[in-house]
Write a protein that holds these residues in place. Sequence first.
Motif, PDB file in Angstrom:
ATOM      1  N   LYS A  16      -5.885  16.229  18.559  1.00  0.00           N
ATOM      2  CA  LYS A  16      -6.841  16.372  17.453  1.00  0.00           C
ATOM      3  C   LYS A  16      -6.202  17.022  16.234  1.00  0.00           C
ATOM      4  N   ASP A  17      -5.431  18.086  16.462  1.00  0.00           N
ATOM      5  CA  ASP A  17      -4.852  18.861  15.354  1.00  0.00           C
ATOM      6  C   ASP A  17      -3.481  19.393  15.780  1.00  0.00           C
ATOM      7  N   PRO A  18      -2.472  18.516  15.838  1.00  0.00           N
ATOM      8  CA  PRO A  18      -1.171  18.947  16.360  1.00  0.00           C
ATOM      9  C   PRO A  18      -0.557  20.105  15.573  1.00  0.00           C
ATOM     10  N   ALA A  19      -0.578  20.064  14.262  1.00  0.00           N
ATOM     11  CA  ALA A  19       0.027  21.138  13.471  1.00  0.00           C
ATOM     12  C   ALA A  19      -0.730  22.449  13.671  1.00  0.00           C
ATOM     13  N   GLY A  20      -2.039  22.390  13.694  1.00  0.00           N
ATOM     14  CA  GLY A  20      -2.845  23.590  13.891  1.00  0.00           C
ATOM     15  C   GLY A  20      -2.622  24.208  15.261  1.00  0.00           C
ATOM     16  N   GLU A  21      -2.609  23.373  16.303  1.00  0.00           N
ATOM     17  CA  GLU A  21      -2.416  23.881  17.666  1.00  0.00           C
ATOM     18  C   GLU A  21      -1.011  24.430  17.865  1.00  0.00           C
ATOM     19  N   LEU A  22      -0.002  23.727  17.380  1.00  0.00           N
ATOM     20  CA  LEU A  22       1.367  24.243  17.519  1.00  0.00           C
ATOM     21  C   LEU A  22       1.540  25.544  16.747  1.00  0.00           C
ATOM     22  N   GLY A  23       0.938  25.642  15.581  1.00  0.00           N
ATOM     23  CA  GLY A  23       0.989  26.880  14.813  1.00  0.00           C
ATOM     24  C   GLY A  23       0.346  28.031  15.567  1.00  0.00           C
ATOM     25  N   ARG A  24      -0.796  27.776  16.194  1.00  0.00           N
ATOM     26  CA  ARG A  24      -1.478  28.798  16.974  1.00  0.00           C
ATOM     27  C   ARG A  24      -0.634  29.230  18.163  1.00  0.00           C
ATOM     28  N   ILE A  25      -0.029  28.257  18.858  1.00  0.00           N
ATOM     29  CA  ILE A  25       0.835  28.567  20.004  1.00  0.00           C
ATOM     30  C   ILE A  25       2.003  29.440  19.557  1.00  0.00           C
ATOM     31  N   GLY A  30       4.703  34.581  19.383  1.00  0.00           N
ATOM     32  CA  GLY A  30       5.369  35.589  18.563  1.00  0.00           C
ATOM     33  C   GLY A  30       4.725  36.960  18.697  1.00  0.00           C
ATOM     34  N   GLY A  31       3.413  36.994  18.818  1.00  0.00           N
ATOM     35  CA  GLY A  31       2.713  38.256  18.973  1.00  0.00           C
ATOM     36  C   GLY A  31       2.980  38.918  20.319  1.00  0.00           C
ATOM     37  N   ASN A  32       3.279  38.118  21.329  1.00  0.00           N
ATOM     38  CA  ASN A  32       3.540  38.652  22.678  1.00  0.00           C
ATOM     39  C   ASN A  32       5.016  38.888  22.951  1.00  0.00           C
TER      40      ASN A  32
END
Length: 62
Positions: A16-25, A30-32
């Motif tokens: 549905k939103d490859p760029a959005g999902e990869l960015g979130r991942i 990075g936060g962990n």
Amino acid sequence: MKFLLEVTMDDAALTKDPAGELGRILRYWGGNLRHYPLQPGDEAAVYDSEYREVGQWRIVAS
């Protein structure tokens, strides 16, 4: 050492939103980052926004 990130792109949220999902991942990972010593053998599952496992990251010796 190498850092390897593997994500299955045919997951529902990723189609549905490859760029959005990869960015979130990437932001989540990075936060962990501080929770891992980043030595060969470290690894963890990668989840989409609906908390389904869609891949993994790992540290391997070169």
